[in-house]
Design a protein around this motif. Structure first.
Motif: not given
Lengths: 340, 278
Positions: A79-91
């Motif tokens: 888990l990188p510090e900036s918590v990069p996630l694909y924001k357009d996806m559902s969980v």
């Protein structure tokens, strides 16, 4: 489970991490403690194979992070510090993607995703878009993607940064709960976090490990002096001078007297020999009442600051203060580069 | 392979769940349809309407008075309409490819999601290829749309019979596809070099534009021969021109394959560079 030997990483001529060596046994939770810019993220990125070290070796679950990178990556949840996630996806969609890319077999994928969703408390959010989630829930999604392939090792870079106190408590308990027999390395600059979540601590400062031990050992044998706190009632001035006169007592610092005639004072004595009995007798012999005596636990803050100070004074023969030492070090690293 | 499929599906999902693919495809279909309709209506239909009359005139003319005039040819659709149509479409591609490719890697860098990709058990090659094939798929749909333009006139063949030559049509489609594939690879190259999508798009557009207009140099009378040959060699649009006429040169196929592989190779190197750059 994790063996790090003489790890060094240069950014150009600046050493971000120098000669870092530590071990983590299977099932341990190591808190990687240090101020911002100390080299925590750099070390973690080397362990996860984000980039290689300039020199030194690191092994995760017996696999070398340079030559057997794929095996290492399969076993690490990061888990990188900036918590990069694909924001357009559902969980759900995102976790399914993470599971697939990490090679969770097709038949088990749905089960793995559902399991991690319920373990991390994302059940109600599972169909939401990630961009609609609060910071705390995004952090959980980040943790969930790290855990989705059931890795042996978890690397969490500042997992509670930017959260509110309630979320911090929740994330900490999730980490502690999910650690199980996994090996966890988590970095933080928040000291209480280490004492709550971790059983081992490595203090890193200016790219170097300055202290590494179990939490217990660190807090018990940090100094040669111990502080005790006593509360007395009666002629407190007489008590102060009587205790001060005892041989071996380093210092007595009384607080102000409160209206009831009680006074607390902290007394610094050597750890060895134990003088507490002697002090108690001395106090009662003056005719005052001894209401309370306790040893003042050494806090992680004190160890931390002390460790950094010790490290600074080791910086070089000419270094007389912390500042001098820290100025000295970058120059030294440049020389080392030139020599190479 | 699983990781490749995961990224490929994720990218396809991104293109088709966001407006990007639709915007690109609709613009493409509209402009292509316009070019096609205009050239069909203005040139071909007029000419083909006149064709029966021209043949009749020719036949009624006594043979000694025909002189050198040959019998009028059946107007060739594949020659009159298809090459200029695909040249125009190539220009549209120059504008649309930067929009398609600019986010592909730049966005992951900006958002930091690339850090996870770097630490997942997946190679850089898989990441690049999965993303590339997803973008190529969108482009493939666009090419398929243009195939419709090729077929459309057959509905109006009227007196002159079928006007489609399938081999020439295939050559045009393949040439156009390879042209776009090379453009997308170049777009990927710039997207991997920056985290700013606007810069990636601008650089891609500038390069593609250059590789188009450099081809003009091959036409001027005053242009020295060596410049003409350079222009003909490296201009992407000039290189694809012959395929639109039904001439598939092996050298052109190799050229487009080289540009594509070269672009993706640099993309890979740029992705890897985080390992040694501070």
């Amino acid at each position: 489970m994790i063996e790090v030997r003489n790890l060094t990483k240069y950014y150009g001529s600046v050493a971000a991490v120098r000669d870092v060596t530590f071990d983590i046994e299977k099932g341990q939770i190591l808190g990687f403690l240090g101020p911002n810019g100390a080299g925590k993220t750099t070390t973690m990125r080397i362990l996860t194979g984000y980039f290689p070290a300039t020199s030194g070796t690191a092994r995760v679950a017996g696999f070398d992070v340079f030559s057997q990178l794929d095996e290492v990556r399969r076993r690490i949840g990061y888990l990188p510090e900036s918590v990069p996630l694909y924001k357009d996806m559902s969980v759900r969609g995102y976790l399914d993607f993470a599971a697939q890319i990490k090679g969770v077999p097709g038949g088990d994928r749905k089960k793995a995703v559902d399991k991690v969703i319920s373990e991390i408390g994302l059940t109600e959010m599972r169909n939401r878009l990630i961009k609609k989630l609060s910071r705390g829930f995004r952090q959980r999604v980040g943790l969930a993607q790290a855990l989705v392939n059931d890795p042996e090792v978890l690397v969490l870079d500042e997992p509670t940064v930017g959260l509110d106190p309630k979320q911090i408590t929740e994330i900490r308990s999730i980490i502690k709960h999910l650690a199980g027999d996994r090996t966890v390395i988590l970095s933080t600059h928040i000291l209480p976090e280490v004492s709550i979540t971790c059983d081992h601590v490595a203090i890193i400062h200016q790219g170097r490990i300055v202290r590494a031990d179990t939490l217990e050992n660190l807090t018990s044998q940090s100094t040669t002096d111990t502080s005790i706190v006593v509360e007395v009632r009666g002629d407190t001035n007489k008590v102060v001078s009587a205790v001060r006169d005892l041989s071996g007592v380093r210092s007595v610092s009384p607080d102000g007297e409160n209206p009831g005639g009680e006074r607390t004072m902290s007394i610094k004595i050597p750890t060895d020999p134990d003088m507490r009995g002697q002090i108690a007798r001395t106090i009662t012999e003056t005719g005052a009442d001894l209401l309370e005596m306790r040893s003042k636990a050494v806090t992680l803050e004190e160890i931390f600051i002390e460790s950094i100070r010790e490290d600074a004074s080791d910086g070089g023969p000419e270094a007389t203060s912390e500042q001098a030492a820290s100025h000295d070090e970058p120059e030294k690293s440049e020389e080392e580069v030139v020599e190479e | 392979m699983k990781a490749f499929l995961a990224i490929f599906k994720h990218e396809i999902g991104f293109y088709f769940s966001s407006p990007i693919a639709y915007v690109v495809l609709v613009i493409f279909a509209l402009l292509g349809g316009y070019f096609n309709a205009i050239s069909f209506l203005l040139q071909y239909s007029e000419y083909s309407d006149q064709y029966p009359m021209a043949v009749m005139n020719w036949e009624q003319t006594p043979s000694m008075m025909r002189g050198a005039n040959p019998k009028p040819q059946v107007p060739n659709y594949m020659e009159m309409i298809v090459p200029p149509l695909y040249m125009s479409l190539s220009i549209v591609v120059l504008f649309l490819v930067p929009l398609l490719t600019m986010r592909s890697i730049a966005e992951e860098k900006k958002e930091g999601t690339i850090e996870l990709l770097y630490t997942y058990p997946v190679s850089d090659l898989q990441v690049v290829l999965a993303k590339y094939f997803a973008a190529l798929f969108v482009y493939f749909v666009a090419v398929a749309v243009t195939a419709f333009y090729l077929l459309l006139p057959d509905l109006f063949k009227g007196q002159i019979g079928s006007i489609i030559e399938w081999k020439a049509a295939f050559s045009a489609l393949l040439g156009f596809f390879m042209f776009g594939a090379a453009c997308i690879a170049l777009g990927f190259m710039f997207s991997s070099m920056t985290e700013n999508q606007v810069i990636a798009a601008a650089l891609t557009f500038a390069l593609l534009l250059m590789l188009w207009i450099i081809g003009w140099a091959s036409q001027g009378d005053a242009v020295p021969e060596y410049m003409k040959s350079i222009a003909d060699t490296i201009s992407l649009t000039n290189r694809s021109q012959d395929s639109y006429k039904g001439l598939l040169h092996l050298s052109d196929i190799v050229f487009f394959a080289c540009v594509t592989v070269g672009g993706l190779f640099i993309t890979m190197r740029a992705l890897e560079s985080h390992r040694w750059r501070a």
